[in-house]
Design a protein around this motif. Structure first.
Motif, mmCIF file in Angstrom:
data_model
loop_
_atom_site.group_PDB
_atom_site.id
_atom_site.type_symbol
_atom_site.label_atom_id
_atom_site.label_comp_id
_atom_site.label_asym_id
_atom_site.label_seq_id
_atom_site.Cartn_x
_atom_site.Cartn_y
_atom_site.Cartn_z
ATOM 1 N N ARG A 136 -12.563 -13.779 -13.152
ATOM 2 C CA ARG A 136 -13.722 -13.848 -14.701
ATOM 3 C C ARG A 136 -12.793 -12.666 -16.409
ATOM 4 N NH1 ARG A 136 -17.960 -11.765 -17.610
ATOM 5 N NH2 ARG A 136 -18.046 -10.031 -15.551
ATOM 6 N N TYR A 143 -19.853 -14.213 -19.410
ATOM 7 C CA TYR A 143 -20.742 -14.003 -18.106
ATOM 8 C C TYR A 143 -21.664 -15.446 -17.593
ATOM 9 C CZ TYR A 143 -23.926 -12.437 -14.739
ATOM 10 O OH TYR A 143 -24.442 -12.043 -13.240
ATOM 11 N N GLU A 254 -29.983 -13.709 -17.168
ATOM 12 C CA GLU A 254 -30.455 -12.236 -16.521
ATOM 13 C C GLU A 254 -29.895 -11.442 -16.475
ATOM 14 O OE1 GLU A 254 -32.748 -13.039 -12.831
ATOM 15 O OE2 GLU A 254 -30.641 -13.276 -12.081
ATOM 16 N N HIS A 255 -30.079 -9.956 -16.825
ATOM 17 C CA HIS A 255 -29.498 -9.518 -16.896
ATOM 18 C C HIS A 255 -30.015 -7.793 -15.779
ATOM 19 C CE1 HIS A 255 -26.108 -10.712 -19.637
ATOM 20 N NE2 HIS A 255 -27.067 -11.448 -20.085
ATOM 21 N N PRO A 256 -29.298 -6.492 -15.800
ATOM 22 C CA PRO A 256 -29.702 -5.690 -14.998
ATOM 23 C C PRO A 256 -29.994 -4.377 -15.883
ATOM 24 C CG PRO A 256 -27.300 -5.977 -14.155
ATOM 25 C CD PRO A 256 -27.454 -7.315 -15.158
ATOM 26 N N SER A 258 -32.126 -0.478 -16.012
ATOM 27 C CA SER A 258 -32.210 0.401 -14.849
ATOM 28 C C SER A 258 -34.493 0.705 -16.031
ATOM 29 C CB SER A 258 -32.285 2.106 -14.898
ATOM 30 O OG SER A 258 -30.250 1.601 -14.364
ATOM 31 N N THR A 272 -34.469 0.502 -21.707
ATOM 32 C CA THR A 272 -33.563 1.224 -23.012
ATOM 33 C C THR A 272 -32.321 0.858 -22.373
ATOM 34 O OG1 THR A 272 -34.511 3.685 -22.316
ATOM 35 C CG2 THR A 272 -32.572 3.476 -23.852
ATOM 36 N N LYS A 274 -28.115 0.251 -24.128
ATOM 37 C CA LYS A 274 -27.217 0.341 -25.449
ATOM 38 C C LYS A 274 -26.279 -1.367 -25.406
ATOM 39 C CE LYS A 274 -23.750 2.864 -25.796
ATOM 40 N NZ LYS A 274 -23.961 3.912 -26.997
ATOM 41 N N GLY A 277 -22.803 -5.807 -25.477
ATOM 42 C CA GLY A 277 -21.924 -7.405 -25.647
ATOM 43 C C GLY A 277 -23.301 -8.134 -26.638
ATOM 44 N N PHE A 279 -25.766 -9.864 -25.387
ATOM 45 C CA PHE A 279 -26.956 -9.990 -25.552
ATOM 46 C C PHE A 279 -27.598 -8.689 -25.802
ATOM 47 C CE2 PHE A 279 -30.162 -8.277 -22.216
ATOM 48 C CZ PHE A 279 -31.619 -9.643 -22.383
ATOM 49 N N THR A 280 -26.853 -7.337 -25.308
ATOM 50 C CA THR A 280 -27.244 -6.211 -25.267
ATOM 51 C C THR A 280 -27.298 -6.205 -27.462
ATOM 52 O OG1 THR A 280 -25.483 -5.593 -25.254
ATOM 53 C CG2 THR A 280 -27.071 -5.447 -23.491
ATOM 54 N N ASP A 437 -21.652 -1.584 -13.585
ATOM 55 C CA ASP A 437 -20.755 -3.244 -13.799
ATOM 56 C C ASP A 437 -21.088 -3.454 -12.129
ATOM 57 O OD1 ASP A 437 -19.236 -5.020 -13.971
ATOM 58 O OD2 ASP A 437 -17.642 -3.731 -14.254
ATOM 59 N N VAL A 439 -20.486 -7.277 -11.298
ATOM 60 C CA VAL A 439 -20.165 -8.320 -11.713
ATOM 61 C C VAL A 439 -18.354 -7.941 -11.946
ATOM 62 C CG1 VAL A 439 -21.034 -9.983 -10.864
ATOM 63 C CG2 VAL A 439 -20.904 -9.375 -13.428
HETATM 64 C C1 LIG Z 1 -27.640 -2.106 -11.970
HETATM 65 C C2 LIG Z 1 -27.264 -1.900 -13.514
HETATM 66 C C3 LIG Z 1 -28.673 -1.514 -13.987
HETATM 67 C C4 LIG Z 1 -28.368 -0.762 -14.909
HETATM 68 N N1 LIG Z 1 -28.750 -0.536 -16.494
HETATM 69 C C5 LIG Z 1 -29.042 -0.353 -17.682
HETATM 70 C C6 LIG Z 1 -28.922 0.605 -18.620
HETATM 71 O O1 LIG Z 1 -29.988 1.137 -17.877
HETATM 72 N N2 LIG Z 1 -28.913 0.208 -19.813
HETATM 73 C C7 LIG Z 1 -27.889 -0.587 -20.302
HETATM 74 O O2 LIG Z 1 -27.833 -0.421 -21.568
HETATM 75 N N3 LIG Z 1 -27.493 -0.755 -19.265
HETATM 76 C C8 LIG Z 1 -27.345 -0.839 -18.124
HETATM 77 N N4 LIG Z 1 -26.854 -1.485 -17.221
HETATM 78 C C9 LIG Z 1 -25.970 -2.687 -17.802
HETATM 79 C C10 LIG Z 1 -25.746 -3.923 -18.223
HETATM 80 O O3 LIG Z 1 -26.769 -4.532 -17.659
HETATM 81 C C11 LIG Z 1 -25.149 -4.691 -19.248
HETATM 82 O O4 LIG Z 1 -24.371 -4.235 -20.195
HETATM 83 C C12 LIG Z 1 -25.465 -6.403 -19.484
HETATM 84 O O5 LIG Z 1 -25.652 -6.923 -18.868
HETATM 85 C C13 LIG Z 1 -23.838 -6.455 -20.376
HETATM 86 O O6 LIG Z 1 -24.829 -8.200 -21.606
HETATM 87 P P1 LIG Z 1 -23.819 -8.609 -22.568
HETATM 88 O O7 LIG Z 1 -23.762 -9.477 -23.087
HETATM 89 O O8 LIG Z 1 -24.280 -7.685 -23.215
HETATM 90 O O9 LIG Z 1 -22.789 -7.707 -22.523
HETATM 91 P P2 LIG Z 1 -21.232 -9.110 -22.662
HETATM 92 O O10 LIG Z 1 -20.155 -8.135 -23.121
HETATM 93 O O11 LIG Z 1 -21.631 -10.294 -22.119
HETATM 94 O O12 LIG Z 1 -20.817 -8.403 -21.078
HETATM 95 C C14 LIG Z 1 -20.762 -7.443 -20.561
HETATM 96 C C15 LIG Z 1 -20.176 -6.647 -19.042
HETATM 97 O O13 LIG Z 1 -21.817 -6.831 -18.436
HETATM 98 C C16 LIG Z 1 -21.455 -7.667 -17.664
HETATM 99 N N5 LIG Z 1 -22.581 -8.398 -17.245
HETATM 100 C C17 LIG Z 1 -23.149 -9.243 -18.780
HETATM 101 N N6 LIG Z 1 -23.642 -10.064 -17.728
HETATM 102 C C18 LIG Z 1 -24.581 -9.508 -16.720
HETATM 103 C C19 LIG Z 1 -25.545 -10.133 -16.079
HETATM 104 N N7 LIG Z 1 -26.406 -10.997 -16.349
HETATM 105 N N8 LIG Z 1 -25.686 -9.392 -15.161
HETATM 106 C C20 LIG Z 1 -24.898 -8.172 -14.478
HETATM 107 N N9 LIG Z 1 -23.292 -7.705 -15.037
HETATM 108 C C21 LIG Z 1 -23.423 -8.220 -16.228
HETATM 109 C C22 LIG Z 1 -19.964 -7.942 -16.996
HETATM 110 O O14 LIG Z 1 -19.193 -7.482 -16.024
HETATM 111 C C23 LIG Z 1 -20.156 -8.467 -18.526
HETATM 112 O O15 LIG Z 1 -18.164 -9.073 -18.066
HETATM 113 C C24 LIG Z 1 -26.993 -2.201 -15.810
HETATM 114 C C25 LIG Z 1 -26.422 -2.698 -15.091
HETATM 115 C C26 LIG Z 1 -25.949 -2.653 -13.360
HETATM 116 C C27 LIG Z 1 -25.741 -3.297 -12.975
#
Ligand SMILES: Cc1cc2nc3c(=O)[nH]c(=O)nc-3n(C[C@H](O)[C@H](O)[C@H](O)COP(=O)(O)OP(=O)(O)OC[C@H]3O[C@@H](n4cnc5c(N)ncnc54)[C@H](O)[C@@H]3O)c2cc1C
Length: 439
Positions: A136, A143, A254-256, A258, A272, A274, A277, A279-280, A437, A439
């Motif tokens: 991927r 994602y 959906e996104h994970p 804490s 909180t 950051k 990418g 979504f964030t 991370d 996935v």
């Molecule tokens: C258990 C856990 C707790 C987290 N807690 C926090 C937190 O408190 N604060 C915070 O800022 N971030 C946290 N994150 C990270 C956060 O989930 C990713 O930064 C966010 O999902 C990225 O999404 P994006 O579309 O903005 O980024 P993108 O640039 O689209 O994705 C960056 C990478 O993030 C991962 N990702 C994207 N979407 C998902 C999804 N739906 N599920 C799982 N992984 C994904 C993939 O590896 C992807 O390549 C946590 C992640 C995990 C696994």
């Protein structure tokens, strides 16, 4: 101890689910064997399909079943067991074609029965599933798109595999076997329906509303959420939940994140986030009043699970969030156990929660060590990357059995910290890490 017994129980349940289709093969009347390799091939096909069916069990995120392991371990297992299932299913036709070369003749559409093509279709769906999952990131697959494709391909592979077995019929056509096999297939399809339909529908009925959006240092935003029309849920400090913000829970977007808030105030959840990418980066646009769906709590990264006399926390960047949730909870519980937080960040200016951490120092028995990559002029504290010397300078001199270590940050930082702590004599069983991370 409770979680160990629970873990053993769920491993037993999993093994029973995997073995069930093989037991069906052994129920009388057993059809005459067609030679050793032929039978091995069929056993592999059944076992691979059973593993495939139970993959939905792992991603269903049943809280009781995932609690003893932590969702990251479940996902890791999901990845590894998918490879084993794929290998079994791939070897199944390869062995048959080797043992019985006349089967190559089936590769003509006019000749082969429909169930042959169902089997081929299932295998092709699995191949696509595997390549898109393993590659991927190198293939730059977004994602959210990958997740939808993953769900569709997985469903297709399973349904076609069940159709293939039904169509071949030979091993499951006795009435007793038909019934057992039908029940097993039905249980997989019900599981699928639960994951894709029932669970999102339940989430839809228990929405949350954004009550506050707070800008934090370091390009991060805090969303505060309150349950709407229901009591919400309780969680352990350090755990996380899956958030769906602009879509319905059916959309698989959906996104994970804490829990950043205290577990003592489940009615006011804080996350909180950051901007990193697609979504964030949009989180700052969330308006007060926005509906949000929260699927949780999950995870085993919690001090509540590891009773101790003192705790050491190591955070890197936004990895501070679950630790902040733990510290806020400990304040609410008037906890006086000694705590050490080593928090690494690029710059002082962008250090998330800087001011609040200073306040917490006065409310807890908390020692703070900030490690900056680019320190401001006149900075007296630690600089650079984590090192053995740096940790040795700050860790409590006396290592004891009643001290637990929690690490959250970038993967490289987690790996380095685990290695350094271990070198300093901390047993791996005392180190708990949260990977952002999955996935
Ligand atoms: C258990 C856990 C707790 C987290 N807690 C926090 C937190 O408190 N604060 C915070 O800022 N971030 C946290 N994150 C990270 C956060 O989930 C990713 O930064 C966010 O999902 C990225 O999404 P994006 O579309 O903005 O980024 P993108 O640039 O689209 O994705 C960056 C990478 O993030 C991962 N990702 C994207 N979407 C998902 C999804 N739906 N599920 C799982 N992984 C994904 C993939 O590896 C992807 O390549 C946590 C992640 C995990 C696994």
């Amino acid at each position: 101890m409770y979680y160990i017994f629970l873990g053993i129980f769920w491993v037993g349940v999993y093994l029973a689910l995997i073995m069930a289709p093989l037991v069906v093969l052994l129920v009388s009347p057993v059809p005459a064997g067609s030679g050793f390799w032929w039978d091995v091939s069929l056993a592999l096909g059944f076992a691979g399909t059973a593993m495939m069916g139970t993959l939905f069990f792992q991603t269903a995120r049943f809280r009781r079943a995932s609690a003893p392991f932590g969702i990251d371990i479940i996902y890791y297992f999901h990845r590894q067991i998918s490879l084993v299932a794929f290998a079994f299913i791939l070897i199944h036709p390869l062995l048959l074609l080797t043992v019985e070369p006349s089967l190559w003749g089936f590769f003509r559409p006019a000749v082969a029965p429909w169930h042959f093509w169902a089997g081929v279709g299932s295998l092709l769906a699995l191949c696509l599933l595997l390549v898109s999952s393993l590659c991927r990131k190198p293939l730059h697959i977004d994602y959210d798109r990958w997740r939808v494709a993953h769900a569709v391909l997985a469903t297709l592979a399973l349904v076609l595999a069940i159709a293939h077995i039904e169509g071949v019929g030979h091993y499951v056509d006795a009435p007793s076997k038909k019934l057992l096999w039908g029940l097993i297939s039905l249980s997989w399809l019900l599981l699928l329906a639960y994951v894709r339909l029932v669970k999102p529908a339940l989430l839809l009925r228990r929405p949350f509303r954004v009550t506050e959006v707070i800008a934090e240092r370091g390009d991060a935003w805090t969303l505060q959420l309150a349950p709407e029309g229901h009591a919400g849920f309780s969680f352990q400090p350090g755990q996380f939940a899956w958030l769906t913000v602009w879509d319905s829970p059916f959309a698989l977007k959906e996104h994970p994140f804490s829990f950043a808030s205290s577990a003592e105030h489940p009615g006011a959840l804080r996350f909180t986030i950051k901007a990193l990418g697609d979504f964030t980066a949009r989180i700052k646009e969330v308006a007060v009043g926005q509906k949000v769906y929260v699927d949780g709590p999950y995870g085993s990264f919690s001090t509540d699970r590891q009773p101790a006399d003192s705790y050491v926390f190591i955070a890197g960047g936004i990895g501070i969030v679950p630790i902040m949730g733990i510290l806020r909870t400990l304040v609410d519980r008037a906890d006086r156990r000694p705590l050490l937080l080593i928090y690494a960040y690029h710059t002082w200016e962008r250090l998330t929660f800087r001011e609040e951490l200073e306040t917490l120092r006065g409310q807890l028995d908390l020692r703070l060590v900030f490690v900056l990559k680019e320190p401001p002029q006149g900075w007296q504290g630690e600089v650079g990357l984590l090192s053995e010397e740096l940790l040795a300078r700050h860790l409590p001199q006396q290592q004891n059995d009643r001290q637990e270590y929690f690490i959250c940050g970038p993967v490289s930082m987690i790996q380095l910290s685990e290695k350094l702590l271990n070198r300093l004599g901390v047993p791996l069983s005392k180190i708990h890490s949260e990977l952002f991370d999955l996935v």
